[in-house]
Design a protein around this motif. Structure first.
Motif, mmCIF file in Angstrom:
data_model
loop_
_atom_site.group_PDB
_atom_site.id
_atom_site.type_symbol
_atom_site.label_atom_id
_atom_site.label_comp_id
_atom_site.label_asym_id
_atom_site.label_seq_id
_atom_site.Cartn_x
_atom_site.Cartn_y
_atom_site.Cartn_z
ATOM 1 N N ASP A 188 7.116 101.937 59.079
ATOM 2 C CA ASP A 188 7.206 103.180 58.300
ATOM 3 C C ASP A 188 8.556 103.834 58.569
ATOM 4 N N ASP A 212 8.149 99.407 54.593
ATOM 5 C CA ASP A 212 6.727 99.342 54.940
ATOM 6 C C ASP A 212 6.399 98.226 55.928
ATOM 7 N N SER A 221 12.161 105.060 46.381
ATOM 8 C CA SER A 221 11.093 106.049 46.281
ATOM 9 C C SER A 221 11.645 107.303 45.644
ATOM 10 N N ASN A 258 2.600 111.066 57.909
ATOM 11 C CA ASN A 258 2.166 111.929 56.814
ATOM 12 C C ASN A 258 2.817 113.305 56.839
ATOM 13 N N ASP A 259 3.931 113.409 57.566
ATOM 14 C CA ASP A 259 4.622 114.696 57.664
ATOM 15 C C ASP A 259 6.099 114.441 57.942
ATOM 16 N N TRP A 283 7.260 115.265 52.773
ATOM 17 C CA TRP A 283 6.350 114.154 52.469
ATOM 18 C C TRP A 283 5.012 114.415 53.167
ATOM 19 N N ASN A 284 3.914 114.303 52.409
ATOM 20 C CA ASN A 284 2.588 114.578 52.979
ATOM 21 C C ASN A 284 1.726 113.330 53.109
ATOM 22 N N GLY A 285 2.355 112.166 52.942
ATOM 23 C CA GLY A 285 1.608 110.924 53.008
ATOM 24 C C GLY A 285 1.274 110.365 51.644
ATOM 25 N N GLN A 286 1.344 111.236 50.625
ATOM 26 C CA GLN A 286 1.045 110.827 49.259
ATOM 27 C C GLN A 286 2.246 110.960 48.328
ATOM 28 N N GLY A 287 3.062 111.990 48.564
ATOM 29 C CA GLY A 287 4.217 112.213 47.717
ATOM 30 C C GLY A 287 5.146 113.252 48.317
ATOM 31 N N TRP A 288 6.331 113.352 47.728
ATOM 32 C CA TRP A 288 7.330 114.326 48.157
ATOM 33 C C TRP A 288 7.242 115.569 47.284
ATOM 34 N N SER A 289 7.419 116.726 47.879
ATOM 35 C CA SER A 289 7.475 117.976 47.131
ATOM 36 C C SER A 289 8.603 118.834 47.677
#
Length: 199
Positions: free
Chosen positions: A57, A71, A78, A95-96, A109-115
């Motif tokens: 990761d 990965d 990404s 996840n952070d 990044w929260n583990g699912q997507g970037w905001s």
């Protein structure tokens, strides 16, 4: 020796035989304990930052929204940083992860997507480090110091107007940042002070 002639800017290691380095013209190289191997990135954009939570990761980021993820099997582009120039990455775990860059832009990044999150500044942000997920510092242009308390980013009183380009700490009350003109500042858990540099 490294197999590239380009300037390398940042490095991160999962182990003594698992080291990544990134740099100009899309340079991405890996040390396997015996030799450096070049990874083709298919870009000439500069990669400024690399960080990982483990050997499978790893994130690399740079100019014009360039963001890549490893990965354990391969690197893939990404999305998520929306054209931003990213100068540093840091995370508390897979996840952070935080990405910081030009014009005060910060992404998470929260583990699912970037905001993208509001930083409250338009200053260039050069480095990020945290003691834990609810205690993160960002430094940058003009002595900028920003703190994340788990809910929002707020500015801290800075003892300098020099650019700060790197930040690292050992605990929430022992954080260091350095920058232009031999600037060294330290946070003691309450406030930042500038230290006199002498030799």
């Amino acid at each position: 020796p490294s197999p590239v002639g380009n300037t390398l800017i940042a490095t991160w290691a999962a182990a003594s035989d698992d080291v990544w380095a990134v740099g100009e013209w899309g340079a991405l190289v890996h040390w396997n304990g015996t030799a450096w191997q070049r990874v083709e990135t298919n870009t000439n954009l500069t990669l400024h930052a690399v960080w990982g939570s483990g050997s499978a990761d790893v994130w690399a980021a740079g100019d014009e929204g360039l963001l890549m993820h490893w990965d354990g099997e391969g690197w893939a582009s990404s999305g998520g940083t929306r054209g931003a120039y990213i100068y540093d990455l840091w995370g508390s775990g897979p996840n952070d992860v935080w990405a910081v860059g030009a014009y005060g832009r910060i992404f998470r990044w929260n583990g699912q997507g970037w905001s993208e999150v509001t930083s409250g500044t338009s200053s260039y942000l050069r480095a990020v480090w945290g003691a834990d997920p609810g205690d993160v510092w960002v430094v940058g242009e003009g002595g900028t110091l920003l703190h994340f308390d788990g809910a929002k980013w707020t500015p801290a009183v800075s003892p300098t107007t020099e650019w700060l380009v790197s930040v690292y700490g050992f605990a929430s009350n022992d954080v260091w940042a350095v920058g232009d003109n031999a600037t060294i500042v330290r946070f003691n858990g309450t406030s930042w002070t500038r230290l006199t540099f002498g030799g």
